[in-house]
Structures are given as C-alpha cells and as structure tokens.
Design a protein around this motif. Structure first.
Motif, mmCIF file in Angstrom:
data_model
loop_
_atom_site.group_PDB
_atom_site.id
_atom_site.type_symbol
_atom_site.label_atom_id
_atom_site.label_comp_id
_atom_site.label_asym_id
_atom_site.label_seq_id
_atom_site.Cartn_x
_atom_site.Cartn_y
_atom_site.Cartn_z
ATOM 1 N N LYS A 168 116.452 42.866 -6.134
ATOM 2 C CA LYS A 168 116.864 42.483 -4.775
ATOM 3 C C LYS A 168 116.987 40.961 -4.611
ATOM 4 C CE LYS A 168 113.902 45.979 -2.929
ATOM 5 N NZ LYS A 168 112.522 45.844 -2.576
ATOM 6 N N THR A 169 116.731 40.227 -5.694
ATOM 7 C CA THR A 169 116.721 38.767 -5.604
ATOM 8 C C THR A 169 118.126 38.187 -5.771
ATOM 9 O OG1 THR A 169 114.487 38.745 -6.492
ATOM 10 C CG2 THR A 169 115.691 36.695 -6.652
ATOM 11 N N PRO A 170 118.519 37.225 -4.911
ATOM 12 C CA PRO A 170 119.831 36.594 -5.058
ATOM 13 C C PRO A 170 120.001 35.987 -6.463
ATOM 14 C CG PRO A 170 118.782 35.911 -3.018
ATOM 15 C CD PRO A 170 117.767 36.692 -3.770
ATOM 16 N N PRO A 171 121.204 36.095 -7.046
ATOM 17 C CA PRO A 171 121.416 35.665 -8.442
ATOM 18 C C PRO A 171 121.002 34.223 -8.741
ATOM 19 C CG PRO A 171 123.497 36.245 -7.358
ATOM 20 C CD PRO A 171 122.412 36.715 -6.483
ATOM 21 N N GLU A 172 121.232 33.298 -7.788
ATOM 22 C CA GLU A 172 120.864 31.894 -8.033
ATOM 23 C C GLU A 172 119.364 31.771 -8.285
ATOM 24 O OE1 GLU A 172 122.943 29.456 -8.321
ATOM 25 O OE2 GLU A 172 124.708 30.583 -7.718
ATOM 26 N N LEU A 173 118.597 32.511 -7.488
ATOM 27 C CA LEU A 173 117.139 32.446 -7.628
ATOM 28 C C LEU A 173 116.696 33.143 -8.911
ATOM 29 C CD1 LEU A 173 115.928 33.083 -3.960
ATOM 30 C CD2 LEU A 173 116.265 30.903 -5.098
ATOM 31 N N SER A 174 117.397 34.216 -9.287
ATOM 32 C CA SER A 174 117.072 34.910 -10.539
ATOM 33 C C SER A 174 117.207 33.956 -11.719
ATOM 34 C CB SER A 174 118.013 36.094 -10.780
ATOM 35 O OG SER A 174 117.899 37.008 -9.726
ATOM 36 N N ALA A 175 118.248 33.121 -11.666
ATOM 37 C CA ALA A 175 118.478 32.160 -12.749
ATOM 38 C C ALA A 175 117.290 31.194 -12.844
ATOM 39 C CB ALA A 175 119.768 31.391 -12.493
ATOM 40 N N ASP A 176 116.754 30.779 -11.685
ATOM 41 C CA ASP A 176 115.588 29.883 -11.681
ATOM 42 C C ASP A 176 114.377 30.559 -12.324
ATOM 43 O OD1 ASP A 176 117.065 28.016 -10.265
ATOM 44 O OD2 ASP A 176 116.367 28.730 -8.303
ATOM 45 N N ILE A 177 114.226 31.866 -12.022
ATOM 46 C CA ILE A 177 113.056 32.604 -12.538
ATOM 47 C C ILE A 177 113.128 32.718 -14.063
ATOM 48 C CG2 ILE A 177 111.890 34.864 -12.518
ATOM 49 C CD1 ILE A 177 112.816 34.930 -9.475
ATOM 50 N N ILE A 178 114.362 32.866 -14.602
ATOM 51 C CA ILE A 178 114.506 32.926 -16.059
ATOM 52 C C ILE A 178 114.042 31.604 -16.666
ATOM 53 C CG2 ILE A 178 116.179 33.107 -17.973
ATOM 54 C CD1 ILE A 178 117.770 35.053 -16.125
ATOM 55 N N ASP A 179 114.352 30.488 -15.990
ATOM 56 C CA ASP A 179 113.927 29.168 -16.483
ATOM 57 C C ASP A 179 112.416 28.981 -16.393
ATOM 58 O OD1 ASP A 179 116.466 28.428 -17.017
ATOM 59 O OD2 ASP A 179 116.782 27.302 -15.151
ATOM 60 N N LYS A 180 111.864 29.289 -15.206
ATOM 61 C CA LYS A 180 110.450 28.972 -14.956
ATOM 62 C C LYS A 180 109.489 30.063 -15.373
ATOM 63 C CE LYS A 180 111.493 26.595 -10.688
ATOM 64 N NZ LYS A 180 111.209 26.673 -9.282
ATOM 65 N N GLY A 181 109.990 31.288 -15.393
ATOM 66 C CA GLY A 181 109.111 32.405 -15.715
ATOM 67 C C GLY A 181 108.373 32.929 -14.496
ATOM 68 N N ILE A 182 107.566 33.940 -14.735
ATOM 69 C CA ILE A 182 106.797 34.590 -13.666
ATOM 70 C C ILE A 182 105.340 34.200 -13.842
ATOM 71 C CG2 ILE A 182 106.006 36.849 -12.810
ATOM 72 C CD1 ILE A 182 108.671 38.005 -13.896
ATOM 73 N N ILE A 183 104.668 33.920 -12.740
ATOM 74 C CA ILE A 183 103.236 33.589 -12.821
ATOM 75 C C ILE A 183 102.412 34.786 -12.364
ATOM 76 C CG2 ILE A 183 101.407 32.091 -11.920
ATOM 77 C CD1 ILE A 183 102.962 30.090 -13.146
ATOM 78 N N LEU A 184 101.383 35.135 -13.147
ATOM 79 C CA LEU A 184 100.472 36.218 -12.772
ATOM 80 C C LEU A 184 99.192 35.623 -12.198
ATOM 81 C CD1 LEU A 184 100.624 38.574 -15.929
ATOM 82 C CD2 LEU A 184 102.065 38.643 -13.911
ATOM 83 N N THR A 185 98.774 36.133 -11.027
ATOM 84 C CA THR A 185 97.530 35.668 -10.411
ATOM 85 C C THR A 185 96.671 36.889 -10.069
ATOM 86 O OG1 THR A 185 98.414 35.738 -8.166
ATOM 87 C CG2 THR A 185 98.703 33.670 -9.358
ATOM 88 N N GLY A 186 95.464 36.635 -9.577
ATOM 89 C CA GLY A 186 94.551 37.723 -9.214
ATOM 90 C C GLY A 186 93.761 38.187 -10.431
ATOM 91 N N GLY A 187 92.685 38.927 -10.179
ATOM 92 C CA GLY A 187 91.821 39.390 -11.259
ATOM 93 C C GLY A 187 92.542 40.236 -12.290
ATOM 94 N N GLY A 188 93.542 41.000 -11.833
ATOM 95 C CA GLY A 188 94.292 41.867 -12.745
ATOM 96 C C GLY A 188 95.091 41.101 -13.781
ATOM 97 N N ALA A 189 95.333 39.809 -13.524
ATOM 98 C CA ALA A 189 96.066 38.982 -14.489
ATOM 99 C C ALA A 189 95.247 38.788 -15.757
ATOM 100 C CB ALA A 189 96.400 37.632 -13.866
ATOM 101 N N LEU A 190 93.928 39.044 -15.658
ATOM 102 C CA LEU A 190 93.044 38.887 -16.816
ATOM 103 C C LEU A 190 93.029 40.131 -17.712
ATOM 104 C CD1 LEU A 190 90.050 37.256 -14.921
ATOM 105 C CD2 LEU A 190 91.609 36.080 -16.470
#
Length: 333
Positions: A265-287
C-alpha cells in the motif's frame, strides 16, 4: 519543585517510563498480583511476575493489558499509580504531563481508557501518540524528512508495522501477533508433542535461549521441566532450536504478511527509499533469533535490528517530550 514531563511505553508485557532529563528510569513487567479475597494489590511489576504460576489459590497474578489495550481498567490504574510513585516524579504541587503510546488501530473507546487511566494515576495532561511513530524516533530514524522510513515494532501483545514520512504515518497495520503468541505456540507445541505441561515462563526461556525463526540459523538445546499429562509427575525433556523454529513458523508468517501488505500500500517513491534504507525492527520481538534474516529474505530489502530494541518506544517518548509544547498546542481542540 516543578513537575516533570514523562513518557510511558504502556506495553502488554512491560511498562517503561522515561523522565525528561533522566532517561529511562523504570522497566518492569506489566503484572499485578492481587489477593482475590480482599481485592488488594499485593505486588506490582517484577516481584508480581515472579509469582506467575506459583501462587496459592487466593492470589492471582493479572496482566491488565491485552493486545496492547487495557483489559482491566482498575488494575491498570493501580499499576500505573504504583510505578509513578516509585519513580517519584510528582512535584510538590504540580502533576506531570504524560506522553503515552498506543497501537495504531485501536478504537476511540480504547484510547479514552488509556488516557483516563493515566490521568487517574496522577497525570496532569495526557497526550497519546502512535507506537510505531514513537518507536521509529527512538530507533534514531529521522521521520521528519520527506522520505520513506519503515519500522516493525514487535511487542508483547501487538506488532505494529508502519511506513513514515514527513513526521507522520503513511501506511500502517497492527496485528495481535507478537511475543506472547510466540510463547503460547511453544507451550502448545510441547503440550502436543510431548504431553508435557509447562508454564509461560518456561516457554519464554525456550524462546530466548534456543528459539530461532530462520531455518538452520541456530543449533542449541535446552532441558526443560514440566508436568507429565499422563502420569501427573514432573518430567524433564530436551528441546532443540530446529523444532522450535517449526513451532513458530506459522506465527512469524503472519508478521511477514503484515509487512508485505503495508509495503503493497506504500507509494512507489517511498518504497524506493525503503529499499535504500532498509527496515528497522524494534520491540522485544526484534530480539527473536533470526527474525531479521527471515524478514530480509522474504521482503527482499535490508533489515536491521535497532539498538536496544526494547527501549525504542520509551526513548522515542523522551525525544518527543522535547517538543511537548508544540504537541500540546496541536492537540488543543
């Protein structure tokens, strides 16, 4: 003595409190031990957690939050009041302003309950912010630029997935699948396969010490004790990483699916940014071992676990408190 501004990460599994100028001052389990005969709270937090599954009949250990929302209003209020007294932030006359976090898709009634509980526990003004936004800020992402950032906040009761840009959420999803569910799946697997009953704490021990969600990423074993369902006697078994990975497969697939649907559901321009920066995992489950590898493989983007993922939301409230006066003006409706 003036009052301080405080930020609260009111989690299903843990409550963290950030005090302006002092940092994270409290990190305790969201558990209250109650005497059912008198209705009195006996212990709160860590000391109450130690009682889970080990109490006589008249004492119950209650977790007042379920799936990121308040399941028991009075107990939540008792717990918050106890924690606020413990950190001693109330000024001589003034009450603190509180910034508190909520999952993205909760109802206005649920929001009102959280706000009311914080007010009754001693907050002067209470502001609510959406959890993934606060987690992203706490993880060090600059979400105020016109570029896409994606965060997956895996807590105890809920997982929040969000894409942020210009300081706000662009697309998001919140699912009731997180750390508690992983514990339950492990507990259930042991029960079905070995006809052995184990407690929540043992399931959590397995999750922390041997579990992995990425095939072949970990090869460890743990001896666990429980009650044999047939003989009724205590018994010890050995559980390995591989079988736990199998037990968690289905639950983790739900998280991947939630992340995929947000990306779709993410606009393509923003998707391109996510490919560059990656996804960050937070919260206890990230461990959870291997979760970053699994996300990276399934979503085809780089995935990073935030530094001190358990504290991201609390730290994020701290950073937002710096701008609380702006938030206050914006919310004066």
């Amino acid at each position: 003595m003036f009052s301080r501004d405080i930020g609260i990460d009111l989690g299903t599994a843990n409550v963290l409190i950030y005090v302006k100028g002092r940092g994270v001052v409290l990190d305790e389990p969201s558990v209250v031990a109650i005497d059912t005969q008198s209705g009195r709270a006996l212990e709160v937090g860590e000391s109450a957690r130690r009682m889970v599954g080990r109490t006589p009949g008249n004492i119950v250990a209650i977790r007042p939050l379920k799936d990121g929302v308040i399941a028991d209003f009075e107990v939540t209020e008792t717990m918050l009041r106890y924690f606020l007294n413990k950190i001693n932030v109330k000024g001589f006359l003034a009450k603190p302003r509180i910034l508190i976090c909520t999952p993205t898709n909760i109802t206005s009634v649920e929001k009102k309950a959280i706000k009311e509980a914080a007010e009754k526990s001693g907050g002067k003004q209470v502001f609510l912010e959406e959890e993934p936004k606060v987690a992203a800020i706490g993880a060090g992402m600059d979400i105020f630029q016109p570029s896409g950032n994606m965060v997956v906040d895996i807590g105890g009761g809920t997982t929040d997935v969000a894409v942020l840009s210009m300081g706000d959420i662009v697309t998001a999803s919140s699912i009731k699948m997180a750390g508690d569910k992983f514990d339950y799946e492990i507990l259930n697997h042991i029960k079905k396969k070995y006809k052995l009953l184990i407690g929540e704490r043992t399931a959590e021990e397995i999750k922390v010490n041997v579990a992995t969600v990425f095939p072949g990423a970990r090869k460890e074993e743990i001896d666990i004790r429980g009650r044999d369902m047939v003989s009724g006697l205590p018994r010890t078994i050995t559980v390995g990483s591989e079988e736990v990975q199998g037990a968690l497969e289905e639950s983790v697939a739900h998280l991947i699916q939630a992340a995929k649907s947000v990306l779709e559901k993410t606009p393509p321009e923003l998707s391109a940014d996510i490919i560059d920066k990656g996804i960050i995992l937070t919260g206890g489950g990230a461990l959870l071992h291997g979760i970053d590898q699994l996300f990276a493989e399934e979503l085809k983007v780089p995935v990073l676990v935030a530094e001190e993922p358990m504290q991201c939301v609390a730290k994020g409230t701290g950073l937002m408190l710096e701008h609380i006066d702006k938030i206050a003006k914006r919310k004066l409706i």
